[in-house]
Scaffold this motif. Structure first.
Motif, PDB file in Angstrom:
ATOM      1  N   LYS A   1     113.777  29.713  15.417  1.00 59.10           N
ATOM      2  CA  LYS A   1     112.898  29.711  16.588  1.00 59.10           C
ATOM      3  C   LYS A   1     111.468  30.065  16.237  1.00 59.10           C
ATOM      4  N   GLN A   2     111.264  30.838  15.163  1.00 62.39           N
ATOM      5  CA  GLN A   2     109.906  31.234  14.806  1.00 62.39           C
ATOM      6  C   GLN A   2     109.060  30.068  14.315  1.00 62.39           C
ATOM      7  N   PHE A   3     109.692  28.943  13.961  1.00 64.39           N
ATOM      8  CA  PHE A   3     108.965  27.789  13.446  1.00 64.39           C
ATOM      9  C   PHE A   3     108.569  26.794  14.536  1.00 64.39           C
ATOM     10  N   TYR A   4     109.127  26.954  15.739  1.00 66.78           N
ATOM     11  CA  TYR A   4     108.762  26.037  16.825  1.00 66.78           C
ATOM     12  C   TYR A   4     108.857  26.793  18.148  1.00 66.78           C
ATOM     13  N   ALA A   5     107.857  26.631  19.002  1.00 69.25           N
ATOM     14  CA  ALA A   5     107.870  27.254  20.337  1.00 69.25           C
ATOM     15  C   ALA A   5     108.344  28.698  20.263  1.00 69.25           C
ATOM     16  N   SER A   6     107.662  29.491  19.447  1.00 63.84           N
ATOM     17  CA  SER A   6     108.106  30.869  19.236  1.00 63.84           C
ATOM     18  C   SER A   6     108.101  31.685  20.528  1.00 63.84           C
ATOM     19  N   VAL A   7     107.170  31.402  21.424  1.00 64.76           N
ATOM     20  CA  VAL A   7     107.106  32.073  22.728  1.00 64.76           C
ATOM     21  C   VAL A   7     106.933  31.005  23.799  1.00 64.76           C
ATOM     22  N   THR A   8     107.877  30.897  24.702  1.00 61.86           N
ATOM     23  CA  THR A   8     107.809  29.929  25.791  1.00 61.86           C
ATOM     24  C   THR A   8     107.311  30.602  27.063  1.00 61.86           C
ATOM     25  N   ARG A   9     107.095  29.791  28.099  1.00 58.10           N
ATOM     26  CA  ARG A   9     106.605  30.343  29.359  1.00 58.10           C
ATOM     27  C   ARG A   9     107.617  31.309  29.976  1.00 58.10           C
ATOM     28  N   SER A  10     108.883  30.950  29.927  1.00 57.64           N
ATOM     29  CA  SER A  10     109.905  31.847  30.484  1.00 57.64           C
ATOM     30  C   SER A  10     109.966  33.159  29.718  1.00 57.64           C
ATOM     31  N   ASP A  11     109.740  33.120  28.383  1.00 56.13           N
ATOM     32  CA  ASP A  11     109.679  34.356  27.587  1.00 56.13           C
ATOM     33  C   ASP A  11     108.532  35.231  28.060  1.00 56.13           C
ATOM     34  N   TYR A  12     107.360  34.613  28.216  1.00 54.93           N
ATOM     35  CA  TYR A  12     106.174  35.377  28.588  1.00 54.93           C
ATOM     36  C   TYR A  12     106.337  36.005  29.968  1.00 54.93           C
ATOM     37  N   VAL A  13     106.802  35.214  30.933  1.00 53.63           N
ATOM     38  CA  VAL A  13     106.942  35.717  32.295  1.00 53.63           C
ATOM     39  C   VAL A  13     107.949  36.860  32.342  1.00 53.63           C
ATOM     40  N   THR A  14     109.068  36.713  31.653  1.00 53.48           N
ATOM     41  CA  THR A  14     110.115  37.737  31.694  1.00 53.48           C
ATOM     42  C   THR A  14     109.675  39.015  30.981  1.00 53.48           C
ATOM     43  N   LEU A  15     109.068  38.880  29.807  1.00 54.26           N
ATOM     44  CA  LEU A  15     108.620  40.067  29.073  1.00 54.26           C
ATOM     45  C   LEU A  15     107.496  40.767  29.828  1.00 54.26           C
ATOM     46  N   ARG A  16     106.622  40.006  30.421  1.00 55.09           N
ATOM     47  CA  ARG A  16     105.538  40.590  31.226  1.00 55.09           C
ATOM     48  C   ARG A  16     106.108  41.403  32.373  1.00 55.09           C
ATOM     49  N   LEU A  17     107.080  40.838  33.074  1.00 53.66           N
ATOM     50  CA  LEU A  17     107.685  41.531  34.200  1.00 53.66           C
ATOM     51  C   LEU A  17     108.414  42.799  33.743  1.00 53.66           C
ATOM     52  N   GLY A  18     109.066  42.727  32.587  1.00 52.70           N
ATOM     53  CA  GLY A  18     109.744  43.912  32.059  1.00 52.70           C
ATOM     54  C   GLY A  18     108.768  45.023  31.730  1.00 52.70           C
ATOM     55  N   PHE A  19     107.612  44.674  31.164  1.00 54.81           N
ATOM     56  CA  PHE A  19     106.595  45.671  30.833  1.00 54.81           C
ATOM     57  C   PHE A  19     106.042  46.311  32.101  1.00 54.81           C
ATOM     58  N   ILE A  20     105.695  45.476  33.090  1.00 56.50           N
ATOM     59  CA  ILE A  20     105.105  45.999  34.327  1.00 56.50           C
ATOM     60  C   ILE A  20     106.114  46.857  35.079  1.00 56.50           C
ATOM     61  N   ASN A  21     107.354  46.418  35.131  1.00 57.98           N
ATOM     62  CA  ASN A  21     108.380  47.169  35.849  1.00 57.98           C
ATOM     63  C   ASN A  21     108.639  48.535  35.206  1.00 57.98           C
ATOM     64  N   THR A  22     108.405  48.644  33.899  1.00 57.69           N
ATOM     65  CA  THR A  22     108.655  49.899  33.181  1.00 57.69           C
ATOM     66  C   THR A  22     107.455  50.834  33.201  1.00 57.69           C
ATOM     67  N   HIS A  23     106.262  50.299  32.999  1.00 54.73           N
ATOM     68  CA  HIS A  23     105.091  51.139  32.768  1.00 54.73           C
ATOM     69  C   HIS A  23     104.105  51.186  33.938  1.00 54.73           C
ATOM     70  N   CYS A  24     104.033  50.179  34.764  1.00 56.40           N
ATOM     71  CA  CYS A  24     103.087  50.196  35.890  1.00 56.40           C
ATOM     72  C   CYS A  24     103.692  49.450  37.075  1.00 56.40           C
ATOM     73  N   LYS A  25     104.758  50.007  37.581  1.00 53.82           N
ATOM     74  CA  LYS A  25     105.534  49.359  38.638  1.00 53.82           C
ATOM     75  C   LYS A  25     104.743  49.217  39.926  1.00 53.82           C
ATOM     76  N   ALA A  26     103.802  50.108  40.166  1.00 55.05           N
ATOM     77  CA  ALA A  26     103.024  50.065  41.401  1.00 55.05           C
ATOM     78  C   ALA A  26     101.908  49.033  41.370  1.00 55.05           C
ATOM     79  N   ASN A  27     101.717  48.379  40.243  1.00 53.58           N
ATOM     80  CA  ASN A  27     100.628  47.404  40.115  1.00 53.58           C
ATOM     81  C   ASN A  27     101.175  46.077  39.596  1.00 53.58           C
ATOM     82  N   PRO A  28     101.821  45.270  40.449  1.00 51.49           N
ATOM     83  CA  PRO A  28     102.413  44.013  39.985  1.00 51.49           C
ATOM     84  C   PRO A  28     101.384  42.984  39.543  1.00 51.49           C
ATOM     85  N   LYS A  29     100.115  43.176  39.929  1.00 49.21           N
ATOM     86  CA  LYS A  29      99.059  42.244  39.534  1.00 49.21           C
ATOM     87  C   LYS A  29      98.394  42.668  38.226  1.00 49.21           C
ATOM     88  N   PHE A  30      98.985  43.597  37.518  1.00 46.69           N
ATOM     89  CA  PHE A  30      98.429  44.060  36.244  1.00 46.69           C
ATOM     90  C   PHE A  30      98.219  42.886  35.291  1.00 46.69           C
TER      91      PHE A  30
END
Length: 503
Positions: free
Chosen positions: A227-256
């Motif tokens: 996977k590291q040689f093609y499409a290493s990060v897809t849109r679904s990866d970015y959206v999900t990881l972003r949501l996980g970060f916000i939900n853990t560290h700044c839950k009160a600011n979903p527009k972070f």
């Protein structure tokens, strides 16, 4: 000194030659110094503090090179007068000695030619003792050039890696803007009790979850490797990881703005990578020591950063896969959006910073390989015995180009987003002025605590003791609030400071 000509000193050199050479050297030095100065002013004007600090790191490396150059220049005559026996110079050579004749005269022909490369005084000094110089002046000069070339190539390669990697990361801004354009209501974003997500139908799970069972772990690593040689990060990866970060560290600011934070964090890390740490200089010494004829050390060493880079890329991809498995194995349907849980446990030894150390070493080792190749080519020629055979040279160059390309377009972008999936966040989550405010605020609290301690120690009586206890407890509460509220979103920082000042 071929032809019997002696080298002229400044006493017998025309003044116009000395003045002209000094003018050129000083002009070039001042031009480079002004270039770095105005480059720093430009970065400050554009509010690029991390890049400005990276530029300061480059200046520190140049200063270190200046000290190395000064030491080599000052002590070159001293080093050249260190004499050793002929036998000492016959071991661990980069090139074979010429064919030896039966008599000892031809046996020491090589060492006489080596001595002739030094000045007449140095050569005669060791020859009078029946020995040879430990390191000739010319060899010392070549080593001087190599150290300089290595440092410059390392800085250039780091800059190229961050520039090309940054181009890939900035393509993700469209995903961040698309999420921000949806204008989530804060309360709706947190609760969303009306919505249920079927885990197996989610795009993130479809791409990363490979089923359950004994073979799932092996398949996960194989999938991460490719996977590291093609499409290493897809849109679904970015959206999900972003949501996980916000939900853990700044839950009160979903527009972070997760993308902006990620760029700031990468710029902070860049200033660490661009420097040459002491342990990297140790590696240089070891590699120079192992450059023995017939060992082909530089060919085998070229595979070290290659395998490390593949391992780092595979591990970073596997972190995403592991988080997908953690969700898919525990849930069939989820209330609200699918959220992953960041944790240091996903990384080697529970330390996300270890990845940055490995990338630093990989970039330096690759720069070392390329710098050594071009230095040998220019200094001794392509046919030099140090260069080695063509079948060893071509793979080294191909591997070097591959490492640079893969690290820029895959590994660095992966590092930028995956290392945010640790248990804690980086200080880049706050804007620069907020970071300065927090530091200043903490220092004021520390000074107040010290002043209160001094006042209580100079007083006496139970009233003063109880007063001291009250002040200490109040300051303890302030520091506790500081530690807790520092982890909240940056939009609440100004309110927090006002509350603490009122207390």
């Amino acid at each position: 000194m071929s032809g019997g000509e002696e080298e002229k000193t400044l006493e017998y050199t025309p003044t116009w030659v000395v003045a002209a050479v000094c003018t050129v050297i000083v002009a070039i030095s001042l031009a480079l110094e002004r270039l770095l100065h105005y480059g720093g002013k430009f970065l400050k004007k554009k509010d690029q503090k991390p890049l400005y600090e990276a530029l300061q790191k480059v200046k520190e490396e140049l200063m270190l090179l200046g000290f190395i150059s000064l030491l080599l220049t000052v002590f070159q005559n001293v080093i050249a007068k260190i004499c050793v026996k002929h036998g000492v110079m016959e071991h661990l050579l980069p090139c074979k000695l010429e064919a030896e004749a039966e008599n000892t005269t031809s046996h020491f022909a090589h060492f006489r030619r080596l001595a002739e490369e030094t000045t007449a005084a140095q050569s005669g000094y060791c020859e009078a003792k029946g020995k040879v110089p430990l390191l000739s002046t010319e060899a010392l000069h070549h080593l001087h050039i190599f150290i300089f070339v290595l440092a410059i190539v390392h800085v250039v390669f780091c800059v190229l890696t961050v520039v090309f990697g940054g181009m890939k990361i900035r393509q993700w801004r469209a995903w961040e803007d698309a999420i921000a354009a949806q204008n989530y209501d804060s309360q709706q974003f947190i609760n969303k009790k009306h919505k249920f997500t079927r885990v197996q139908e989610h795009a993130f799970i479809k791409e990363r979850f490979l089923g359950m069972g004994k073979n799932s772990a092996l398949l996960g690593w194989i999938h991460s490797f490719f996977k590291q040689f093609y499409a290493s990060v897809t849109r679904s990866d970015y959206v999900t990881l972003r949501l996980g970060f916000i939900n853990t560290h700044c839950k009160a600011n979903p527009k972070f703005n997760f993308h902006k934070y990620m760029i700031r964090a990468l710029e902070d890390d860049f200033r660490k990578v661009v420097g040459i740490s002491w342990y990297l200089w140790v590696f240089v010494v070891i590699f120079l020591l192992l450059n023995v004829n017939g060992w082909h050390t530089y060919f085998w060493i070229a595979f070290l950063p290659f395998f490390l880079l593949i391992a780092v890329g595979t591990k970073l991809e596997h972190v995403i896969t592991q988080m997908a498995h953690d969700v898919a194995e525990k849930h069939i349907a989820i209330e609200g959006d699918l959220v992953v849980t960041p944790s240091d446990g996903h990384f080697w030894f529970g330390k996300p910073k270890l990845v940055l150390f490995l990338i630093h070493f990989i970039l330096f080792q690759n720069a070392f390989e390329i710098a050594f190749f071009f230095w040998i080519w220019v200094q001794y020629g392509f046919d030099s015995c140090i260069m080695g055979q063509v079948r060893y040279i071509v793979p080294r160059l191909v591997i070097g180009v591959f490492i640079q390309g893969l690290c820029s377009y895959s590994t660095l972008p992966l590092y930028a987003i995956i290392t945010q999936m640790g248990t804690s966040f980086k200080k880049a989550i706050f804007e620069d002025h907020v970071q300065v405010g927090l530091v200043g605020w903490a220092q004021k609290v520390k000074k107040k605590k010290a002043a209160a301690a001094d006042a209580s120690s100079s007083g006496s009586g139970s009233v003063q003791a109880s007063s001291h206890g009250g002040i200490g407890s109040a300051l303890g509460i302030q520091m506790g609030k500081l530690a807790k509220k520092a982890t909240k979103p940056e939009e609440n920082i100004s309110v927090q400071k006002k509350e603490e000042e009122n207390n």
